[in-house]
Write a protein that holds these residues in place. Structure first.
Motif: not given
Length: 195
Positions: A176-179, A184-190, A148-151, A142-144
């Motif tokens: 997190i960086k290895a997702l 990543y999309d699944h975590v963010c949607n949740g 940041r968006r996830l956090y 994932l990019s920085a």
């Protein structure tokens, strides 16, 4: 009976099988329309109304469709909702701009419905299929900006940095960086659904 009792009943009785077929990717999936057809009789039985709405948001230099699925108890007016997010592609072969937005809307609505009605698509090939791109974006770190968006989403949902890192480590057995992009999309949607 309140909204949570009715939602519980609907979640327990809802059966939306994967009746659609993607021959290119060789997998079965369920569409937003499949979920809606399956839930309609349960809405009538439980005296509830389901409303879907979309909002276009701009974040991280890209347009996203944020869909909200809202369940309303007709008898009490109580509401419960969940959201889903889908990024619009800049272009897609054979599709004009409105078709791209429509496809993103359908995808976001499906995941909002999944969140509201506890439909687990983790084993759904639609959520894990990479169409032969395993060596590309599915495993790219994932990019920085994405981190940041996830956090930020986690913070808005009431989780501090340590808690979301622990939750991701427990579920995905990685940092997190290895997702992958799908994870990543699944975590963010949740997290979007928890706001």
């Amino acid at each position: 009976m309140g909204i949570y009792d009715k939602l519980f009943n609907i979640q327990q009785q809802l059966n939306a099988p994967k009746n659609q077929r993607n021959n290119f990717g060789n997998y079965n999936y369920r569409s937003c329309e499949d979920i809606l057809e399956a839930v309609k009789p349960l809405l009538r039985e439980n005296k509830c109304v389901l409303k879907l709405s979309d909002e276009i948001i701009y974040t991280e230099g890209r347009y996203h469709v944020k869909a909200t699925a809202t369940l309303t108890d007709v008898e009490t007016g109580e509401k419960e909702w969940a959201t889903g997010l889908a990024r619009e592609e800049e272009s897609k072969k054979g599709m004009d701009g409105s078709q791209i937005t429509g496809a993103s809307s359908s995808y976001a609505r499906k995941y909002a419905l999944n969140g509201l009605f506890c439909i687990d698509d983790n084993k759904d090939s639609d959520s894990t299929n990479t169409h032969g791109k395993e060596g590309k974006s599915s495993t790219t770190n994932l990019s920085a900006a994405q981190i940041r968006r996830l956090y930020t989403l986690a913070n808005n949902a009431g989780y501090d940095k340590a808690k979301i890192e622990q939750m991701i480590s427990t579920k995905y057995k990685k940092d997190i960086k290895a997702l992958t992009k799908v994870e990543y999309d699944h975590v963010c949607n949740g997290l979007e659904g928890k706001k």
